[in-house]
Scaffold this motif. Structure first.
Motif, PDB file in Angstrom:
ATOM      1  N   HIS B 141     -11.653  35.617  24.371  1.00 19.00           N
ATOM      2  CA  HIS B 141     -10.478  35.172  23.637  1.00 19.00           C
ATOM      3  C   HIS B 141     -10.710  33.823  22.950  1.00 19.00           C
ATOM      4  O   HIS B 141      -9.768  33.077  22.680  1.00 19.00           O
ATOM      5  CB  HIS B 141      -9.240  35.193  24.535  1.00 19.00           C
ATOM      6  N   MET B 142     -11.981  33.541  22.671  1.00 18.12           N
ATOM      7  CA  MET B 142     -12.314  32.398  21.830  1.00 18.12           C
ATOM      8  C   MET B 142     -11.801  32.675  20.416  1.00 18.12           C
ATOM      9  O   MET B 142     -12.071  33.722  19.837  1.00 18.12           O
ATOM     10  CB  MET B 142     -13.845  32.265  21.794  1.00 18.12           C
ATOM     11  N   THR B 143     -11.054  31.738  19.853  1.00 22.66           N
ATOM     12  CA  THR B 143     -10.582  31.903  18.478  1.00 22.66           C
ATOM     13  C   THR B 143     -11.730  31.637  17.507  1.00 22.66           C
ATOM     14  O   THR B 143     -12.323  30.567  17.537  1.00 22.66           O
ATOM     15  CB  THR B 143      -9.447  30.898  18.172  1.00 22.66           C
ATOM     16  N   ILE B 144     -12.036  32.606  16.654  1.00 17.56           N
ATOM     17  CA  ILE B 144     -13.040  32.357  15.608  1.00 17.56           C
ATOM     18  C   ILE B 144     -12.404  32.414  14.211  1.00 17.56           C
ATOM     19  O   ILE B 144     -13.035  32.108  13.227  1.00 17.56           O
ATOM     20  CB  ILE B 144     -14.217  33.358  15.668  1.00 17.56           C
ATOM     21  N   ASP B 145     -11.152  32.829  14.161  1.00 15.46           N
ATOM     22  CA  ASP B 145     -10.465  32.907  12.868  1.00 15.46           C
ATOM     23  C   ASP B 145      -8.967  32.810  13.129  1.00 15.46           C
ATOM     24  O   ASP B 145      -8.278  33.824  13.267  1.00 15.46           O
ATOM     25  CB  ASP B 145     -10.823  34.233  12.180  1.00 15.46           C
ATOM     26  N   SER B 146      -8.466  31.544  13.180  1.00 21.01           N
ATOM     27  CA  SER B 146      -7.127  31.309  13.726  1.00 21.01           C
ATOM     28  C   SER B 146      -6.016  31.999  12.942  1.00 21.01           C
ATOM     29  O   SER B 146      -4.897  32.125  13.420  1.00 21.01           O
ATOM     30  CB  SER B 146      -6.851  29.815  13.844  1.00 21.01           C
ATOM     31  N   THR B 147      -6.313  32.430  11.726  1.00 19.43           N
ATOM     32  CA  THR B 147      -5.303  33.162  10.960  1.00 19.43           C
ATOM     33  C   THR B 147      -5.721  34.624  10.783  1.00 19.43           C
ATOM     34  O   THR B 147      -5.225  35.310   9.896  1.00 19.43           O
ATOM     35  CB  THR B 147      -5.105  32.524   9.568  1.00 19.43           C
ATOM     36  N   ASN B 155      -2.526  36.546  20.579  1.00 16.42           N
ATOM     37  CA  ASN B 155      -2.970  35.527  19.630  1.00 16.42           C
ATOM     38  C   ASN B 155      -3.663  36.169  18.429  1.00 16.42           C
ATOM     39  O   ASN B 155      -3.821  37.386  18.373  1.00 16.42           O
ATOM     40  CB  ASN B 155      -3.910  34.540  20.324  1.00 16.42           C
ATOM     41  N   TYR B 156      -4.086  35.329  17.505  1.00 18.79           N
ATOM     42  CA  TYR B 156      -4.764  35.819  16.304  1.00 18.79           C
ATOM     43  C   TYR B 156      -6.196  35.310  16.263  1.00 18.79           C
ATOM     44  O   TYR B 156      -6.461  34.168  16.586  1.00 18.79           O
ATOM     45  CB  TYR B 156      -4.013  35.351  15.049  1.00 18.79           C
TER      46      TYR B 156
END
Lengths: 299, 299
Positions: B141-147, B155-156
């Motif tokens: 669940h590491m964010t690599i593309d916050s949008t 989450n996104y």
């Protein structure tokens, strides 16, 4: 603590001479005041931007200073005539907070330094974790938005492209150019190019809503990166340092909220996110600790 | 190795009974064949999706199995009548690779498991690093593309929303719905909902260009996440496991290229990215090692 600007643009030799001069100044003044004689100085601890090679004492690459394969440790050690040890500046700052600051007694700590770049230092089991080639903790170029803002490193969407000092200033200016109402233009006599992250913090303290917005957005970007680190590293504490932390709850409130939103609950619950206690002195205190740990053993 | 589907939808008790039955079956068969008597079995090592609490042997939360605060270790240990130890499945798999697989003799290792979710296991100085509350290594669940893409977690832009098995299948289907030419529809009799990541790998082996494209894109997303981990952790080796690795160079080629593009050179140079040697058995071998390390000391 004594400090001087790096003035790296003048050249590497100038920077080294300046550091050597400051060290000799400290030793001279201590001797003159009868506090300490020369024998009391046993070595030099150095913290530098990296990546670097601790074994050879060489700075491999510093985008912000322009050094490459630069033998910083030996140049300074030989000039002063004392043994020296080199570590990454963010590692040193984190070690400083563990020894004398916000993270005393905490054994799993991540230090996050917000400045011209974004540095990270990782303490695991009470010791700095360096990784396979002394580069561990380079969190500034973590991608948080792979199709996002261009970073100085050439990639897109690095944390630094959103939450470093220059990135905060750039984002503030973009909104002002779109005619956001703010105190900021008057603070720089209308010359928007002069706006820095420090102006944004000052404007917040003066009650500027737009500046507070910029900081909230900064905190959300930073929180995205910090949530990644909370999930990956599950630290007990994250110590955030740098001038931007003067924004206080304007930074820490939305930062913590974003981490709670994005990280696993058990990981977020286990992690205290706190401001630095030592501020700018964390790196110097930690650099002294680095020397002690390398040459004399546990403190 | 014996294996059975989890069939978690039937209920937690069913899963536990099934595991206990398999353990008792192994013990019975070994006794019958005269290989080992009951005294030869000294304990049970368990690897489970997490987050979990090792001290109490409880699985805290598993989005994919639907368990919450589930005392897996003691339920199985008591039913079988042997002491048991529990660790995260990705940690166990990484430990397995360090003990008997691709990472023998390597001391700083990150294991990346691509499956229904994306798991991570972190070995530092030859030991599993658990963090402050046993959650370290949760890289999925590491964010690599916050949008970016919506993730099952709410989450996104999580890595899992791009490179897990279901995400690979979903991305493949999106292109097919836009009428990409491919062997994939025929492999599922035109029922696109049945497409899995395994079909994508099979189609690549059969020479399907579209499937190879989907895998290249997967590798670039995965490479973005892995580059973050290379910068943060500076590991000596990253061991990638899971069915998707059957795509071979179609995965590893663009994965390594993306890491070289996004990570610090000194960190990327220090890190070998290799496929698992033990495959599906890594977790079982590592779970045995987990028990040994917890109860009997170094292996």
């Amino acid at each position: 603590m004594r400090s001087m600007p790096t003035d790296a643009h003048v050249g590497a030799k100038f920077v080294v001479d300046r550091i050597v001069g400051m060290i000799q100044g400290v030793m001279r003044d201590a001797a003159r005041e009868g506090e300490l004689d020369d024998d009391a100085f046993i070595g030099i601890g150095l913290g530098s931007p990296g990546p670097l090679d601790r074994e050879t004492g060489t700075v491999l690459e510093t985008p912000n200073l322009g050094w490459r394969n630069f033998p910083l440790r030996d140049l300074i050690g030989k000039s002063v005539g004392l043994p020296a040890e080199l570590d990454n500046d963010a590692n040193a700052a984190t070690l400083g907070e563990c020894w004398q600051g916000a993270a005393r007694g905490v054994s799993e700590v991540l230090g996050v330094t917000l400045g011209t770049g974004i540095g990270g230092g990782l303490v695991i089991n009470g010791e700095v974790y360096h990784g396979a080639s002394d580069v561990a903790g380079e969190i500034g170029h973590m991608t948080i938005d792979s199709t996002g803002r261009r970073c100085a490193c050439g990639n897109y969407g690095c944390l630094e492209a959103y939450a470093s000092g220059p990135a905060i200033a750039a984002r503030a200016v973009e909104g002002l150019e779109a005619e956001a109402a703010s105190l900021l233009p008057d603070m720089v006599d209308g010359d928007l190019d002069r706006i820095t992250a420090a102006h944004v913090s000052e404007a917040i303290i003066a009650g500027d809503e737009y500046a507070a917005d910029v900081m909230r957005e900064t905190a959300r970007f930073l929180g995205t990166g910090v949530a990644n680190l909370v999930n990956i590293l599950n630290p007990e504490m994250i110590v955030v340092s740098g001038g931007v932390t003067r924004a206080g709850d304007h930074l820490f409130g939305p930062l913590k909220a974003e981490v709670r939103k994005r990280a696993f609950k058990v990981a977020a619950d286990a992690c205290r996110i706190v401001p630095s206690e030592l501020g700018d002195t964390a790196g110097v205190i930690g650099a002294a600790a680095t020397f002690h740990l390398a040459r004399l053993g546990p403190i």
